[in-house]
Design an enzyme around this catalytic site. Structure first.
Site, PDB file in Angstrom:
ATOM      1  N   LYS A 483       0.840  -1.198   0.000  1.00  0.00           N
ATOM      2  CA  LYS A 483       0.000   0.000   0.000  1.00  0.00           C
ATOM      3  C   LYS A 483       0.872   1.244   0.000  1.00  0.00           C
ATOM      4  CE  LYS A 483      -0.473   0.060   5.059  1.00  0.00           C
ATOM      5  NZ  LYS A 483      -1.415   0.127   6.184  1.00  0.00           N
ATOM      6  N   TYR A 709      15.352  31.678   2.553  1.00  0.00           N
ATOM      7  CA  TYR A 709      14.251  32.523   3.012  1.00  0.00           C
ATOM      8  C   TYR A 709      14.456  32.986   4.458  1.00  0.00           C
ATOM      9  CZ  TYR A 709      11.504  31.240  -1.095  1.00  0.00           C
ATOM     10  OH  TYR A 709      11.046  31.069  -2.373  1.00  0.00           O
TER      11      TYR A 709
END
Length: 814
Positions: A483, A709
């Site tokens: 999965k 940033y």
């Protein structure tokens, strides 16, 4: 090889039970899945901790195989085939190979050591092949079964052999020595690989040296520790960069892209260059140099050939191609033995029914051309290749031997015409000798994505699978979870490998995951663990098997099943024993039984539950209470419904910590991908996924300048900064920035500077000698996903499943 069964019986001390003692065999196999098995194959039914070749005899007989080496004859096959009955089939294979090897009298080079064996072997093949017909181990076939299979490839046209021998514990090398019977030995080095199999380094050295008990000469780097264990009667040809008393004294001077070796040998003193500057490559090259000196090659030949040495690609890589194609990249070698391996790998990993082979001229076979290409043709036909693109002046002359063959004299000619050839909805094996530069073909056909890739080691998945299988009772079935895109590693490719390993079930979370696998050709049973009611029709259509965990869900499924007039459609009943996430609780059991009793539309294929704390020894009592409740509730269901379902409750940690609760099946999840919460167990697992990128740009900033940033990193000194094209959109947590995390460049840590950006991150490379384009490891062996998870206060699952699907997955086998 052409031998009759009658010849083989005394060699392996077998008892014959069969119908034709004079049957002729011309090949040996241990893999029932290989399409190369035929009427003239002798199949050895190897028995291991979690596999038994006897289980596949029926399938093999059905495709025409009729000769088997077994430790017992299954009663149902008596008088249906030829059986050579022995006590131990692995020993029989080894004895057969040993006797076969004794038929040939030419130099055999035997190589062992902790590292470098395959590279030395491949380089020696390159250096010596202009003068010899060489038989060598294909890829890394150096194990207890790999070595005999390699040696059985010898034929009368060969006049030099090069075989590597690998061991992991005591009492293994003596077997390999009898099979290889080397006349020339090479000891690459003694490192830490497989240390766990030996009591101490002395035991390890003694075991490895057993390969050289009868050699004419042993080539090795001088080493007092090793020499203390060496039989003084063994003739040594030694080299050193420290000890001038060695036979050959070597001084290495490293340059940015090459190394100059100054060689002093007797009265000779000369220089050569090799196109490498890392220590491992230098040592491997010197081992090859020693063989050339022992074979009395002149200085000019040594220099001319060694400067052409090249990086050895030891992996078969699976890549996404354009137009719905899958590429298998084996673009660095072209010989008969490695072609057999590559074709088997193609079959195990093919995503599309249509199979194309792009093949260069074949080299170093030891066969005349007509015989060689006839054998290659037979191999291609037996593997059901739909189309062959032949590249090379020699192979082109034999194009009529191959199915749907298009031929080109050179790679350049092929690339000039590539747009006229349709490649779509197919699996393409690209296999060529190095000087054909088939990497250019791979580049042309490959799906174009950015340079960050997640490399998935299929060998590691197989290793981890076998590790957990070794913990199971012989009759315990195995479901493997694929999965969440195979825990971030790739769904289809891993499912295909698991299908190849014949696991019993695959598990997915949602219907669309299972549908994708079914559409791709996976035919294993697939359980959908979290099905939504709206997906039931699609589940039925694609023959998936739903987990049912509520009365509401059961009612909805039964309604659809009745409308479609289904009979005995498999469903899986989930019980809640304490996880309190999904499942029928104890008070709903009577209603559940009433719904299922005498209902013929569905069949309860399995009953399951999920342990919530199997990885935490603090909650042993709670986990045991879950198991006890599961026993009670599942037994009630079985008794009331008169059924015989598969029962399963154990997950990965449960397999290791609660073996008494294996029931009929277990579910393997994160452990397959190389992660355990137990430190001792973690050492026994292999890393599966390695996330890599490159350096896009390098700059130097001064004190007071900032990176990224909000100026979160401020330089306090002159700092060299590298930008890496991977960021949080690729799945790298922003919390991993600002000095918390690091990447690895040239085996050194490069701390992350400032914030992780959407598509990039920046690292400090002030102390690292690297350049733009240098490879960067984001995670893998260092740092590991477990380390990252610990630093970030999360779990490895989250790290792995967060990697975006825009990151290209490359699957490879060593």
């Amino acid at each position: 090889m052409t031998l009759s069964i009658r010849n083989i019986i005394p060699i392996i001390k077998a008892q014959f039970v069969g119908v034709n003692e004079i049957a002729v065999i011309d090949s040996v196999s241990i893999d029932s899945r290989s399409l190369q098995n035929s009427e003239s194959t002798l199949f050895f039914a190897i028995v291991g901790p979690n596999h038994d070749g006897h289980n596949y005899i029926s399938n093999l007989i059905s495709i025409g195989v009729s000769n088997f080496v077994v430790n017992h004859v299954p009663k149902e096959f008596e008088n249906k085939a030829n059986f050579l009955v022995v006590e131990n089939t692995i020993e029989a294979l080894q004895n057969f190979a040993s006797a076969y090897r004794s038929n040939f009298d030419f130099p055999i080079i035997g190589i062992t050591g902790s590292n470098g064996k395959t590279i030395i072997k491949e380089w020696l093949n390159f250096l010596l092949s202009p003068d010899y017909n060489i038989i060598r181990s294909p890829k890394s076939y150096n194990s207890q079964v790999g070595v005999p299979l390699s040696v059985l490839g010898i034929n009368e046209k060969h006049n030099l052999g090069i075989f590597e021998a690998g061991i992991s514990t005591i009492n293994e090398m003596e077997n390999l020595q009898k099979i290889i019977q080397p006349t020339i030995g090479i000891l690459s080095n003694i490192g830490s690989a497989h240390d766990e199999g030996f009591h101490d380094i002395g035991e390890k050295i003694k075991e490895k040296l057993k390969l050289f008990t009868s050699v004419e000469v042993l080539i090795m780097n001088t080493n007092k520790t090793i020499e203390a264990f060496l039989n003084p009667k063994i003739n040594r040809f030694t080299w050193s960069s420290d000890d001038k008393k060695a036979d050959v004294f070597v001084i290495a001077k490293e340059y940015p892209d090459q190394t100059e070796l100054k060689i002093t040998y007797h009265k000779l003193c000369f220089k050569i260059t090799i196109p490498f500057n890392d220590q491992a490559s230098i040592e491997n090259a010197i081992q090859c140099l020693m063989v050339l000196l022992y074979f009395k090659y002149d200085q000019d030949t040594i220099q001319n050939r060694m400067q052409l040495l090249y990086p050895v690609e030891m992996r078969l890589k699976v890549k996404n191609g354009s137009n719905n194609t899958t590429l298998i990249d084996d673009s660095y070698s072209s010989d008969y033995q490695s072609l057999k391996i590559a074709l088997d790998f193609l079959e195990s990993q093919k995503q599309y029914k249509k199979k194309t082979l792009i093949l260069s001229d074949i080299f170093q076979s030891g066969l005349v051309l007509e015989e060689l290409y006839s054998k290659v043709s037979h191999l291609i036909v037996s593997n059901k290749i739909n189309r062959v693109i032949a590249i090379g002046a020699t192979i082109s002359t034999f194009k009529n031997k191959f199915p749907n063959c298009i031929a080109f004299e050179s790679t350049e000619k092929f690339l000039q015409n590539i747009d006229t050839i349709s490649f779509e909805n197919e699996t393409i094996l690209i296999k060529g000798a190095r000087h054909f530069h088939f990497e250019e073909i791979v580049s042309s056909l490959e799906e174009k994505t950015h340079e960050t890739v997640l490399e998935i080691n299929l060998n590691a998945i197989s290793h981890n699978l076998n590790y957990f299988k070794s913990k199971l009772n012989p009759k315990t079935k195995l479901m493997v979870m694929v999965k969440a895109f195979g825990y971030g590693n790739g769904g289809y490719e891993i499912a295909k490998l698991l299908s190849h390993h014949k696991v019993d079930y695959l598990g997915v979370a949602f219907a669309d995951e299972g549908i994708s696998l079914k559409n791709a050709g996976i035919d294993l049973p697939i359980m959908v663990l979290n099905p939504e009611n709206t997906s039931f029709s699609a589940i039925i259509q694609h023959q998936l098997e739903p987990e049912i965990y509520s009365i509401k869900g059961l009612t909805a499924f039964l309604k659809i099943a009745e409308q479609k007039k289904l009979k005995h459609f498999p469903i899986h009943i989930k019980l809640d024993t304490g996880m309190h996430r999904l499942g029928f609780e104890e008070e709903t059991m009577d209603e559940l039984i009433a719904k299922l009793k005498n209902n013929k539309t569905v069949e309860v294929k399995s009953i399951l539950s999920h342990l919530s704390a199997s990885d935490d020894r603090m909650f042993v009592d709670f986990t045991l209470s879950q198991i006890k409740l599961f026993e009670k509730l599942s037994s009630k269901l079985i008794s009331e419904l008169q059924i015989n379902p598969i029962r399963h409750i154990l997950n990965t940690s449960g397999i290791s910590n609660y073996p008494q609760a294996q029931y009929d099946m277990v579910r393997l999840g994160i452990g397959l991908y190389g992660v355990s919460n137990d430190e001792d167990e973690q050492k026994l697992l292999e890393n599966v996924g390695t996330l890599k990128s490159i350096i896009s740009q390098i700059r130097t900033i001064e004190e007071g300048e900032s990176v990224g940033y909000s100026r979160r990193f401020m330089a306090t000194k002159t700092t060299k900064v590298a930008t890496i094209p991977i960021g949080y959109a690729d799945g790298i947590s922003r919390h991993w920035g600002n000095g918390v995390g690091y990447v690895t460049i040239k085996n050194k840590k490069a701390p992350i500077l400032g914030s992780v950006c959407m598509d990039m991150l920046m690292v400090d490379i002030t102390e690292i000698d690297c350049k733009e384009g240098t490879e960067v490891t984001i995670f893998g062996d260092n740092p590991t996903v477990s380390y990252m998870a610990k630093q970030l206060g999360t779990i490895p699952y989250e790290i792995m499943t967060s990697i975006s699907q825009r990151v290209k997955r490359v699957f490879y086998r060593e």
